[in-house]
Design a protein around this motif. Structure first.
Motif, mmCIF file in Angstrom:
data_model
loop_
_atom_site.group_PDB
_atom_site.id
_atom_site.type_symbol
_atom_site.label_atom_id
_atom_site.label_comp_id
_atom_site.label_asym_id
_atom_site.label_seq_id
_atom_site.Cartn_x
_atom_site.Cartn_y
_atom_site.Cartn_z
ATOM 1 N N ALA A 147 10.048 -21.854 -16.494
ATOM 2 C CA ALA A 147 10.436 -23.202 -16.899
ATOM 3 C C ALA A 147 10.244 -23.432 -18.397
ATOM 4 O O ALA A 147 10.990 -24.193 -19.021
ATOM 5 C CB ALA A 147 9.637 -24.240 -16.110
ATOM 6 N N LYS A 148 9.259 -22.775 -18.981
ATOM 7 C CA LYS A 148 9.014 -22.946 -20.420
ATOM 8 C C LYS A 148 10.239 -22.559 -21.237
ATOM 9 O O LYS A 148 10.486 -23.112 -22.308
ATOM 10 C CB LYS A 148 7.814 -22.088 -20.851
ATOM 11 C CG LYS A 148 6.473 -22.569 -20.316
ATOM 12 C CD LYS A 148 5.347 -21.629 -20.736
ATOM 13 C CE LYS A 148 4.005 -22.086 -20.177
ATOM 14 N NZ LYS A 148 2.907 -21.144 -20.547
ATOM 15 N N ILE A 149 10.994 -21.602 -20.723
ATOM 16 C CA ILE A 149 12.199 -21.142 -21.415
ATOM 17 C C ILE A 149 13.438 -21.846 -20.876
ATOM 18 O O ILE A 149 14.208 -22.450 -21.620
ATOM 19 C CB ILE A 149 12.374 -19.613 -21.253
ATOM 20 C CG1 ILE A 149 11.099 -18.872 -21.664
ATOM 21 C CG2 ILE A 149 13.578 -19.132 -22.049
ATOM 22 C CD1 ILE A 149 10.697 -19.058 -23.108
ATOM 23 N N ALA A 150 13.631 -21.814 -19.558
ATOM 24 C CA ALA A 150 14.866 -22.313 -18.948
ATOM 25 C C ALA A 150 15.032 -23.818 -19.061
ATOM 26 O O ALA A 150 16.154 -24.322 -19.146
ATOM 27 C CB ALA A 150 14.919 -21.892 -17.482
ATOM 28 N N LEU A 151 13.930 -24.566 -19.041
ATOM 29 C CA LEU A 151 14.016 -26.020 -19.077
ATOM 30 C C LEU A 151 13.700 -26.606 -20.443
ATOM 31 O O LEU A 151 13.573 -27.819 -20.581
ATOM 32 C CB LEU A 151 13.061 -26.633 -18.034
ATOM 33 C CG LEU A 151 13.392 -26.315 -16.568
ATOM 34 C CD1 LEU A 151 12.387 -26.994 -15.644
ATOM 35 C CD2 LEU A 151 14.802 -26.754 -16.217
ATOM 36 N N SER A 152 13.587 -25.761 -21.454
ATOM 37 C CA SER A 152 13.309 -26.271 -22.793
ATOM 38 C C SER A 152 14.504 -27.072 -23.309
ATOM 39 O O SER A 152 15.641 -26.872 -22.891
ATOM 40 C CB SER A 152 13.024 -25.107 -23.754
ATOM 41 O OG SER A 152 14.160 -24.279 -23.875
#
Length: 426
Positions: free
Chosen positions: A75-80
């Motif tokens: 999520a840290k990458i995909a939802l940034s």
């Protein structure tokens, strides 16, 4: 529904208010009813791969601390902020390629072929591979032996088999049935092709330069997590998105006035230039049309949770372990939640009541789910859908001159029959 063979008791909920209460009251690791067959594939059959590292089995058919840990990494990458927006121009190029492909394969009556849905699958795979694998697979020029067609066929096989394995007597638990063997082979194909491109991303990462989403995942979480994340995206992102687009195009083809309003909005925003990040935010009617189709014809007709603690629903005590199924198709087509529910009214999504509050029941229509277990790829899916609909409306006037299509579950909720659209150049 109690006493189901090999399954927990199931409770079907049709009250949007109760759905909201269940969602808002869930803990930090909600338990979504999972597919036992996929659970077996990940945690037993291919345990050597999915459990080679701690918390590396993905977000589908995974629960508890392992699910939470994996989701936090991804999520840290995909939802940034801007994760999806950075792909706007590339996704638009894929949509342009799809439009060009459709121009070439129309028949003499300017209609799309009977296998139009497979062409949409190619577009979906091409878009998703760009995001998840950082590559163009060349789906529009693919042959039967290409990676792209292998992936399309494997994903189609996965969805066709999973319904058989999950909704009928689970004989596969006793011996490997023919359907189960096809299912496993399809998953193995998806995994092997995914790994191939993750390894390529690793090599490119050594060369430096701007990092793609895949490269950022590899750098932040390692190649195995990146590969599993990509696998999960393919399992849930190709069939759902392509069937949504097929339904949207079909519904718009029946409504010329809606198309004209859409075309005016698109032309006003783009002014003849290529799409860029933020453009879709300036197209509220486009977004409203997509929402309205997904309200009336949701690709996934229901959502659910397996209760992690005893819960009161509609005044009844529901014990821990019960599968609670939220029937969004029923709720989103109910007059109790949406006035004139059986009429196609995109404007309803643009209306606001007192204090700017939406006039409809939010939890009656959740195409991407809600909360911590909502769709991780929502922003990417919306970017892909909005972009290709924008390009199709920009290029064509769409008409439909055949018998109206019913919808069926196969296993997505989708028009039943060939979608033969007449596409007239603008």
């Amino acid at each position: 529904m109690a006493g189901l063979l090999g399954r927990p008791d199931m409770l079907f909920v049709f009250d949007a208010g109760e759905v909201e209460r269940v969602f808002r009251g869930e803990d930090s690791a909600p338990h979504r009813p999972s597919m036992p067959s996929l659970n077996y594939y990940k945690h037993v059959l291919r345990k050597d791969f999915f459990h080679a590292e701690e918390n590396c089995a993905g977000v589908i058919a995974v629960h508890g601390d392992s699910w939470s840990a994996f989701r936090t990494k991804v999520a840290k990458i995909a939802l940034s902020v801007g994760a999806a927006a950075q792909y706007t121009e590339q996704v638009a190029e894929v949509a342009d390629g799809f439009v060009d492909r459709i121009r070439k394969i129309r028949n003499d009556d300017l209609e799309t072929p009977d296998d139009f849905l497979n062409e949409i699958h190619k577009w979906s795979l091409e878009s998703l591979s760009l995001i998840a694998l950082d590559t163009r697979l060349g789906c529009f020029d693919s042959c039967a032996s290409s990676d792209s067609q292998k992936l399309i066929d494997a994903v189609n096989t996965f969805f066709l088999c999973v319904g058989e394995l999950e909704l009928r007597a689970p004989w596969w638990r006793i011996y490997p049935t023919t359907t189960f063997k096809r299912y496993v082979a399809a998953l193995d194909t998806i995994l092997s092709v995914t790994l191939k491109y993750v390894e390529r991303a690793l090599e490119e990462l050594k060369c430096g330069g701007n990092k793609s989403l895949l490269q950022e995942l590899v750098a932040a979480t390692g190649p195995r997590v990146a590969a599993v994340a990509a696998l999960d995206m393919f399992l849930v992102g190709i069939d759902t998105t392509s069937n949504a687009v097929a339904s949207i195009l079909y519904q718009l083809s029946l409504r010329p006035a809606v198309q004209e309003r859409l075309h005016g909005e698109i032309i006003n925003v783009l002014q003849g230039r290529p799409m860029k990040p933020g453009d879709v935010n300036q197209m509220p009617y486009l977004r409203a049309c997509v929402k309205e189709v997904l309200r009336m014809f949701p690709v996934v007709v229901g959502n659910g949770r397996q209760l992690t603690r005893d819960t009161v629903i509609c005044g009844y005590h529901i014990p821990k372990g019960t599968q609670v199924i939220f029937q969004h198709y029923v709720m989103s087509n109910s007059e109790d939640n949406f006035p004139y529910a059986h009429e196609f009214r995109p404007e309803r999504w643009l209306e606001r009541g007192v204090g700017g509050v939406s006039v409809h029941r939010r939890f009656a229509c959740l195409p991407f789910g809600f909360g911590r277990r909502m769709c991780l790829g929502r922003r990417f899916a919306e970017l892909e859908i909005h972009t290709v609909i924008c390009k199709m409306i920009q290029a064509f006037k769409m008409e439909y001159h055949h018998e109206l299509l019913d919808y069926h579950i196969h296993p997505m909720y989708t028009p039943n029959g060939p979608i033969r659209l007449k596409l007239l150049e603008r």
